[in-house]
Design a protein around this motif. Structure first.
Motif, mmCIF file in Angstrom:
data_model
loop_
_atom_site.group_PDB
_atom_site.id
_atom_site.type_symbol
_atom_site.label_atom_id
_atom_site.label_comp_id
_atom_site.label_asym_id
_atom_site.label_seq_id
_atom_site.Cartn_x
_atom_site.Cartn_y
_atom_site.Cartn_z
ATOM 1 N N THR A 163 25.477 -23.239 -3.853
ATOM 2 C CA THR A 163 24.857 -22.060 -4.445
ATOM 3 C C THR A 163 23.414 -22.390 -4.809
ATOM 4 N N ILE A 164 22.500 -21.523 -4.358
ATOM 5 C CA ILE A 164 21.075 -21.731 -4.617
ATOM 6 C C ILE A 164 20.566 -20.753 -5.676
ATOM 7 N N ASP A 165 20.966 -19.497 -5.514
ATOM 8 C CA ASP A 165 20.504 -18.462 -6.441
ATOM 9 C C ASP A 165 21.706 -17.819 -7.132
ATOM 10 N N LEU A 166 21.420 -16.898 -8.015
ATOM 11 C CA LEU A 166 22.478 -16.226 -8.758
ATOM 12 C C LEU A 166 23.332 -15.380 -7.824
ATOM 13 N N GLY A 167 24.639 -15.394 -8.072
ATOM 14 C CA GLY A 167 25.569 -14.537 -7.349
ATOM 15 C C GLY A 167 26.262 -13.611 -8.330
ATOM 16 N N PHE A 168 26.801 -12.500 -7.812
ATOM 17 C CA PHE A 168 27.339 -11.488 -8.722
ATOM 18 C C PHE A 168 28.690 -10.971 -8.238
ATOM 19 N N ALA A 169 29.600 -10.800 -9.199
ATOM 20 C CA ALA A 169 30.926 -10.249 -8.915
ATOM 21 C C ALA A 169 31.386 -9.497 -10.156
ATOM 22 N N HIS A 170 32.575 -8.900 -10.085
ATOM 23 C CA HIS A 170 33.128 -8.246 -11.269
ATOM 24 C C HIS A 170 34.640 -8.264 -11.214
ATOM 25 N N MET A 171 35.244 -8.106 -12.366
ATOM 26 C CA MET A 171 36.702 -8.102 -12.445
ATOM 27 C C MET A 171 37.142 -7.150 -13.553
ATOM 28 N N ASP A 172 38.329 -6.555 -13.370
ATOM 29 C CA ASP A 172 38.876 -5.659 -14.379
ATOM 30 C C ASP A 172 39.477 -6.470 -15.519
ATOM 31 N N ILE A 173 39.189 -6.019 -16.724
ATOM 32 C CA ILE A 173 39.772 -6.629 -17.927
ATOM 33 C C ILE A 173 40.689 -5.581 -18.545
ATOM 34 N N PRO A 174 42.013 -5.718 -18.440
ATOM 35 C CA PRO A 174 42.944 -4.705 -18.957
ATOM 36 C C PRO A 174 42.678 -4.359 -20.423
ATOM 37 N N GLY A 175 42.592 -3.064 -20.688
ATOM 38 C CA GLY A 175 42.372 -2.612 -22.055
ATOM 39 C C GLY A 175 40.947 -2.764 -22.533
ATOM 40 N N VAL A 176 40.079 -3.304 -21.673
ATOM 41 C CA VAL A 176 38.691 -3.535 -22.066
ATOM 42 C C VAL A 176 37.734 -2.771 -21.156
ATOM 43 N N GLY A 177 37.840 -2.985 -19.867
ATOM 44 C CA GLY A 177 36.943 -2.337 -18.930
ATOM 45 C C GLY A 177 36.658 -3.257 -17.766
ATOM 46 N N VAL A 178 35.419 -3.260 -17.342
ATOM 47 C CA VAL A 178 35.006 -4.084 -16.214
ATOM 48 C C VAL A 178 34.048 -5.151 -16.711
ATOM 49 N N ALA A 179 34.313 -6.390 -16.345
ATOM 50 C CA ALA A 179 33.430 -7.500 -16.713
ATOM 51 C C ALA A 179 32.617 -7.920 -15.494
ATOM 52 N N SER A 180 31.317 -8.047 -15.682
ATOM 53 C CA SER A 180 30.463 -8.606 -14.632
ATOM 54 C C SER A 180 30.530 -10.122 -14.715
ATOM 55 N N ILE A 181 30.452 -10.763 -13.554
ATOM 56 C CA ILE A 181 30.419 -12.228 -13.521
ATOM 57 C C ILE A 181 29.149 -12.656 -12.806
ATOM 58 N N ILE A 182 28.380 -13.532 -13.444
ATOM 59 C CA ILE A 182 27.177 -14.106 -12.841
ATOM 60 C C ILE A 182 27.482 -15.549 -12.480
ATOM 61 N N ASP A 183 27.409 -15.847 -11.182
ATOM 62 C CA ASP A 183 27.692 -17.195 -10.712
ATOM 63 C C ASP A 183 26.375 -17.963 -10.602
ATOM 64 N N ALA A 184 26.240 -19.022 -11.373
ATOM 65 C CA ALA A 184 24.985 -19.775 -11.437
ATOM 66 C C ALA A 184 25.035 -21.010 -10.548
ATOM 67 N N PRO A 185 23.898 -21.401 -9.952
ATOM 68 C CA PRO A 185 23.852 -22.642 -9.166
ATOM 69 C C PRO A 185 23.980 -23.860 -10.072
ATOM 70 N N GLY A 186 24.567 -24.930 -9.539
ATOM 71 C CA GLY A 186 24.785 -26.124 -10.348
ATOM 72 C C GLY A 186 23.825 -27.259 -10.079
ATOM 73 N N HIS A 187 23.006 -27.148 -9.029
ATOM 74 C CA HIS A 187 22.076 -28.225 -8.697
ATOM 75 C C HIS A 187 20.929 -28.246 -9.702
ATOM 76 N N ALA A 188 20.494 -29.440 -10.093
ATOM 77 C CA ALA A 188 19.398 -29.586 -11.072
ATOM 78 C C ALA A 188 18.112 -28.922 -10.589
ATOM 79 N N LYS A 189 17.936 -28.888 -9.273
ATOM 80 C CA LYS A 189 16.734 -28.300 -8.690
ATOM 81 C C LYS A 189 16.664 -26.803 -8.969
ATOM 82 N N PHE A 190 17.822 -26.172 -9.184
ATOM 83 C CA PHE A 190 17.860 -24.721 -9.366
ATOM 84 C C PHE A 190 18.210 -24.324 -10.800
ATOM 85 N N ILE A 191 17.901 -25.222 -11.749
ATOM 86 C CA ILE A 191 18.236 -24.952 -13.149
ATOM 87 C C ILE A 191 17.517 -23.704 -13.666
ATOM 88 N N HIS A 192 16.331 -23.424 -13.109
ATOM 89 C CA HIS A 192 15.603 -22.232 -13.551
ATOM 90 C C HIS A 192 16.375 -20.965 -13.202
#
Length: 634
Positions: A42-71
């Motif tokens: 993973t180089i840049d931010l990725g995006f997904a979502h999932m249903d949370i019963p009784g709550v709504g929809v949660a967005s998920i931001i997938d972050a890169p793990g390499h030190a070079k992409f910490i920004h």
């Protein structure tokens, strides 16, 4: 639904399985770039979502793990409700595991769960070591006590447990500022064919809907919202804490990118410094040094900055200090924004903190110490507003406070109305908030300054308003200074004498020498009639120095004994009254008067006649009706 807007962010070292875990939880592959798929990271931010019963929809931001992409990871960590810290069972805690946790710590993310991935690839002993390693890392962090769940994205082991823990965590709503002005730090920008510019991000505060007119910061480019989407579907509005995509009309893509903020114009204020409470993170290998350069991450933006501490040469890991952060390249920041500081040389996170007061003048250590009580108060919005009002006796515009705290005028005024001794006044369409006691002290200072002026200038009737404003209210807007001066007049502390201000009933006093000069000057003006000599010549003949002559001239004009119609033409009051009476007489008889006719009536020169007629035009007695200089009564 209890809480329809929530955002989860992944964190963890490279190749620990964050993206695979998100795919197992949501069915979405967050690696969207060709380079990511080719390299398998993973180089840049990725995006997904999932249903949370009784709550709504949660967005998920997938972050890169390499030190070079910490920004990129830092940009994605803005506005998280919960963290999904991912640690591989076969690696356990690694450098970016620790740094990502430090960033979550600094950003105040205090809800989360730890997923020990690849648990199917290790034996029980190795898994126990990984769990112990994580427990030790979490100790003292914002995620201390978070549940640790072994899992596998391949076999499905622990995925159901992980979902249940996320459901539990997000069942408790996060406090969001729905009453704030809309503000969205941009983390992605692209062009959609047939639609144009699209920006995405997590709504920091307020709401947005189609038709809203917003601006981009920095730069102030205007934009109109064409449509709002959440999770790929059209929405009536985007709300605080929600991931949204805005299709906007206005700027070109080349002018906008990650690091910008799209927001309501009322809070589109930019700064290149801010006061903060900065902390050196407990896991940092370096102290934060006074005057040293760092990389500043604020919402999705990145800048080089310098840190100026209130005291000491450095703060060590675990220590805090008030500091001013200075940087080039304006940013939109508000009270309560969190920021991260990273070392540009060692490429590690050293600390961060909370914005207390964005903008303002550069301030040294003495100034920071003098205002420390105010800065401490700014850790809370209500006490911060109270402190800012108290230290600005002339008043603080509600618009300024609104931009500092991202609050609408009504909310600001409601808070101020609950502060004992506070008051509100209107100037130029904006409400100014002040402390009533400090306001009374200000009026006393105005009176004392005029009294001092009387003592130093006994022959001058009063002090001009602009002069008084500069002396007592330096740097205060002219209209606000004028409001306070008029309040002092309304309360009887001062009074107007023409355009000057004086203590009520006070008159000019001349010493014997000045009184002789006054009489001689008046005699010269009277003798000159409609052809007086130059004023400076008269004062010179009276034996007055240039500075004394200026004071005498002002005094005679204020007293109404001399009338100045132009910079180099003044008349004795009796002569001026005669000139006006002759003009009015001619106008009543003939209906109009030309410059030549008025010159003949006064038996004077053409320039004198022109200056007098122009003065009468300015003062509303006459008006000019043609190129010949003909005047009629106004």
């Amino acid at each position: 639904m209890k809480n329809a807007h929530c955002v989860i962010g992944t964190a963890g070292h490279i190749d620990h399985g964050k993206t695979s875990l998100v795919r197992a939880l949501t069915g979405t592959d967050c690696d969207r770039l060709k380079e990511e798929k080719r390299r398998g990271i993973t180089i840049d931010l990725g995006f997904a979502h999932m249903d949370i019963p009784g709550v709504g929809v949660a967005s998920i931001i997938d972050a890169p793990g390499h030190a070079k992409f910490i920004h990129n990871m830092a940009a994605g960590a803005t506005g998280l409700d919960a963290a999904l810290l991912v640690v591989s069972a076969d690696d356990a805690v690694m450098p970016q595991t620790a740094e990502h946790l430090a960033i979550l710590d600094i950003l105040g993310v205090n809800r989360g769960v730890v997923a020990i991935t690849k648990a199917d690839l290790v034996d029980d002993d190795a898994l126990k070591i990984a769990v112990a390693d994580v427990e030790q890392l979490l100790s003292g962090s914002s995620l201390q006590g978070s549940k640790i769940i072994p899992c596998s994205s391949v076999t499905g082991m622990g995925i159901a447990d992980l979902k249940q823990e996320l459901y539990r965590i997000l069942a408790t709503p996060t406090s969001r500022r729905a009453d704030a002005y809309f503000r969205l730090p941009v983390d992605r920008v692209f062009i959609m064919k047939g639609h144009g510019l699209v920006v995405t991000g997590t709504v920091n505060g307020g709401t947005v809907k189609a038709g809203d007119r917003l601006v981009f910061s920095p730069g102030g480019a205007e934009a109109r919202v064409r449509s709002v989407q959440t999770h790929g579907e059209q929405a009536q509005e985007g709300r605080a804490g929600e991931r949204v995509a805005l299709n906007v009309a206005g700027p070109e893509k080349a002018g906008v990118g990650r690091g910008y903020v799209i927001l309501h114009p009322a809070i589109a204020v930019e700064c290149q410094n801010f006061i903060s409470e900065v902390a050196c993170h407990r896991l940092s290998e370096l102290p934060i040094a006074h005057g040293k350069s760092y990389i500043l991450h604020a919402h999705t933006a990145e800048r080089f900055c310098e840190v100026f501490l209130m005291a000491g040469s450095e703060i060590k890991p675990g220590e805090k200090s008030v500091a001013q952060i200075r940087f080039k390249g304006p940013l939109n920041l508000i009270n309560g924004d969190r920021f991260i500081l990273r070392s540009p040389s060692a490429s590690g996170t050293v600390g961060g903190g909370v914005v207390l007061l964005p903008g303002g003048p550069l301030i040294g250590r003495r100034g920071m110490k003098a205002r420390k009580a105010t800065f401490d108060a700014l850790k809370n919005a209500k006490s911060g507003i109270t402190a800012l009002v108290a230290e600005n006796p002339s008043g603080v515009p509600s618009a300024e406070l609104g931009s500092i705290f991202n609050m609408p005028r009504e909310t600001i005024q409601q808070i101020v109305s609950e502060i004992p001794g506070s008051s509100i006044f209107e100037v130029g369409g904006d409400a100014y908030l002040c402390d009533a006691v400090e306001g009374e002290k200000l009026i006393v200072r105005l009176k004392e300054r005029v009294e001092r002026f009387h003592h130093e200038n006994p022959s001058i009737v009063g002090m001009e308003e602009p002069q008084l404003a500069v002396a007592v209210l330096p740097g205060v807007h002219k209209a606000v200074a004028g409001w306070w001066i008029r309040k002092a007049v309304a309360g009887g502390a001062l009074e107007y004498y023409g355009s000057a201000l004086r203590v009520p009933g006070r008159t000019a006093v001349f010493d014997p020498s000045a009184e002789r000069a006054r009489k001689a000057i008046l005699a010269e003006f009277l003798k000159g009639g409609f052809n007086p000599p130059k004023p400076e010549k008269i004062y010179e003949n009276a034996g007055l120095k240039r500075s004394d002559a200026a004071k005498m001239a002002r005094s005679l004009i204020e007293r109404g004994e001399i009338v100045s119609v132009s910079p180099d033409l003044s008349f004795h009051a009796e002569i001026f009254a005669s000139a006006k009476a002759r003009l009015l007489g001619e106008l009543e008889t003939a209906g109009s008067v030309t410059t030549a006719r008025y010159r003949d009536i006064l038996e004077t020169g053409r320039k004198v006649a022109i200056d007098l007629l122009e003065y009468f035009d300015k003062t509303g007695v006459t008006k000019r009706i043609d190129d010949k200089g003909t005047r009629v009564l106004r």
